[in-house]
Write an enzyme that holds these catalytic residues in place. Structure first.
Site, PDB file in Angstrom:
ATOM      1  N   ASP A   1      52.075  39.747 118.920  1.00  0.00           N
ATOM      2  CA  ASP A   1      52.710  39.529 117.626  1.00  0.00           C
ATOM      3  C   ASP A   1      53.727  39.964 118.043  1.00  0.00           C
ATOM      4  OD1 ASP A   1      51.238  38.064 115.901  1.00  0.00           O
ATOM      5  OD2 ASP A   1      49.710  39.677 116.916  1.00  0.00           O
ATOM      6  N   THR A   2      54.984  39.364 118.219  1.00  0.00           N
ATOM      7  CA  THR A   2      56.630  39.670 118.254  1.00  0.00           C
ATOM      8  C   THR A   2      56.836  38.500 117.183  1.00  0.00           C
ATOM      9  OG1 THR A   2      56.470  40.369 120.027  1.00  0.00           O
ATOM     10  CG2 THR A   2      58.331  39.941 119.748  1.00  0.00           C
ATOM     11  N   THR A   3      58.165  38.866 116.539  1.00  0.00           N
ATOM     12  CA  THR A   3      59.344  37.559 116.513  1.00  0.00           C
ATOM     13  C   THR A   3      60.157  37.713 117.316  1.00  0.00           C
ATOM     14  OG1 THR A   3      59.822  36.712 114.656  1.00  0.00           O
ATOM     15  CG2 THR A   3      60.432  39.027 114.362  1.00  0.00           C
TER      16      THR A   3
ATOM     17  N   SER B   1      59.787  43.666 117.397  1.00  0.00           N
ATOM     18  CA  SER B   1      57.878  44.036 117.782  1.00  0.00           C
ATOM     19  C   SER B   1      57.048  45.214 116.546  1.00  0.00           C
ATOM     20  CB  SER B   1      57.931  42.926 119.103  1.00  0.00           C
ATOM     21  OG  SER B   1      56.017  43.627 119.364  1.00  0.00           O
TER      22      SER B   1
END
Length: 527
Positions: free
Chosen positions: A349-351, A368
């Site tokens: 999970d990262t953006t 992240s």
């Protein structure tokens, strides 16, 4: 660049500016900032701060960030590392003496000092045109008044109910009514809104000094952590020189270790020895070659890469032509090789976002929390969800990624940039934990070898050889899967993996061409 109108969606073409993020509201915010006179850095920070509210499983103020920035699209880009360090008291001996042989995700020991807010403030101060106070207003509004939960966010949030239930403060804020919010529902984070207001007023001091830092430190120490106020006060981002390697005439830039961006370059160096676009290679051939090159790269990562302030990472050797030759010599087109050792920590999970403005300032920007919702530990008064980057440290003496005082862990999140000579052509990135170097490779080969536009390069089917498996998205045919199985790969079907954004700068025509991840909620918008 060609476009297949039978599938997907078109890339965005614009002249003045383009932003591409994982959420429509963040993309719109970035464009609004540019239309109001801000530059790419201003737009990126405003959008990322908003994502820390509206995409809470992926990123937050309690996480880290990295960036590659090109001023005007000319000259070598600037690298920026704002990943956090271990507490000054964190030693291998302390953990061993306390019976800890592995740093678990949902523990205070997995929390390194968050670097994101420090990074935002420094980037805006050094390269922006607007104040951090102005840029944080959209995030403050979303936290205070609430935001509508998007489909992919709701999907990922819903899978984390058990994890979010472990901490009473986290459960109270992120499982209202005892459940995860559903798509279309409104969610508020009033404590986080107050923290954002404090940062807006005081800058980095609003986070790393005073009540916010005290709240975080008190909560972590209450749970047995080693963190101190001095650790927070000492936080500082660093500028780094990006590593570059050449793939068929294009320069690919990555942040040097402690990140894993170098793996993309190792893989590309291997693939450069094949005529990858030759129609004599089948789709299965290319998936197989990518898998074998990837396994070799990840094997090297797990035994060689750590914080260069503490260990000597053999960057020159890893990026050498000789290393690419060595890896190719061991690859058989007919048979799958042995899988690389596996890092047991799950982190997906990262953006990631990218922005290019009218002056062709271009930023490749990634934030992240590591695992979904990070450590799942929330500081109760400030509403800050804390990352679990420390869970990638090893409790093994002399390991390159062994935990040590003020050491940065090996990082998975990697921004990318592609150029040619002194001209920068494309900021890009692909989220997805371990997968990211492979995702970078697939975007680069899609554009360079197959003349895809950024949108189609991002949307293309994804494969990932990992943990002894050949993981294929559903978009690969049964024939390809059977072919790979016959070569000795253990083929499994996987859910859509990763999430990417890219903006190609066509300097000759004065155009920006943006693409955004169809596997997420987001989009690219230009004007």
């Amino acid at each position: 660049m060609r476009r297949d109108f039978n599938v997907g969606r078109s890339a965005v073409y614009a002249e003045n500016g383009v932003a591409a993020t994982a959420h429509p509201m963040a993309t719109l915010t970035a464009v609004d900032v540019m239309r109001a006179g801000g530059n790419a850095v201003d737009a990126a920070v405003a959008a990322m701060a908003l994502l820390c509210v509206i995409e809470p499983h992926s990123t937050g103020l309690g996480g880290d960030c990295f960036a590659i920035y090109s001023k005007g699209g000319k000259g070598k880009p600037i690298g920026f590392n704002s990943s956090g360090r271990a507490p000054a008291a964190a030693t291998v001996d302390w953990y061993l003496e306390n019976g800890i042989s592995e740093i678990k995700v949902e523990t205070p020991h997995s929390v390194t000092i968050p670097g994101a807010v420090d990074g935002w403030c420094r980037l805006v101060e050094d390269h922006g045109t607007k104040s951090i106070e102005e840029l944080l207003q959209p995030a403050i509004k979303a936290a205070e008044e609430g935001f509508i939960v998007a489909p992919r966010v709701a999907h990922d949030w819903g899978k984390m109910v058990a994890k979010l239930s472990l901490d009473p403060h986290t459960k109270a804020r992120f499982l209202p009514g005892g459940r995860a919010p559903l798509v279309g529902e409104r969610h508020v984070q009033p404590e986080l809104a107050e923290t954002l207001k404090r940062v807006a007023k005081l800058g980095r001091a609003g986070f790393y000094e005073g009540p916010v830092a005290e709240d975080i430190v008190n909560r972590l120490r209450e749970l047995g952590g080693l963190h101190t106020m001095d650790d927070f006060a000492a936080s500082e981002p660093t500028y780094v020189e990006p590593l570059s390697s050449n793939y068929r005439g294009y320069d690919v830039y990555e942040i040097p270790p402690n990140g894993q961006g170098i793996l993309c370059q190792v893989i590309l160096n291997v693939l450069a020895g094949y005529d990858y676009a030759d129609p004599r290679y089948s789709e299965a051939d290319r998936v197989h070659l990518l898998a074998e090159a990837s396994k070799a790269a990840y094997l090297r990562r797990d035994v060689l890469i750590g914080d260069p302030d503490f260990v000597d990472v053999p960057v020159e050797r890893l990026l050498s032509a000789a290393e690419g030759d060595r890896i190719r010599e061991a690859i058989s087109l007919e048979r799958a090789g042995d899988p690389a050792p596996v890092d047991p920590v799950v982190h997906t999970d990262t953006t990631y976002l990218t922005v290019v403005d009218r002056d062709r300032n271009a930023i490749s920007f990634i934030n992240s929390l590591f695992s979904a919702f990070g450590s799942a530990i929330m500081a109760p008064k400030s509403g800050v969800m804390l990352q679990n980057r420390g869970s990638s440290f090893r409790i093994i003496k002399d390991h390159p990624n062994a935990i040590a005082p003020k050491k940065r862990p090996m990082h998975t999140i990697i921004p990318g940039m592609m150029g040619k000579g002194e001209t920068m052509l494309m900021p890009f990135g692909v989220m997805g934990g371990h997968y990211q170097p492979v995702g970078h490779t697939q975007v680069v080969t899609g554009i360079v070898d197959f003349d895809l536009d950024p949108q189609d390069a991002i949307a293309a089917p994804r494969s990932f050889a990992y943990d002894g498996e050949m993981r294929l998205e559903a978009t690969f045919s049964a024939e390809v899967a059977q072919d790979l199985q016959a070569r000795g790969h253990k083929v499994v079907r996987q859910d859509p993996v990763g999430g990417g954004q890219a903006i190609f700068i066509d300097h000759e025509r004065g155009l920006l061409i943006g693409g955004s991840e169809p596997r997420k909620d987001g989009c690219a918008i230009g004007y």
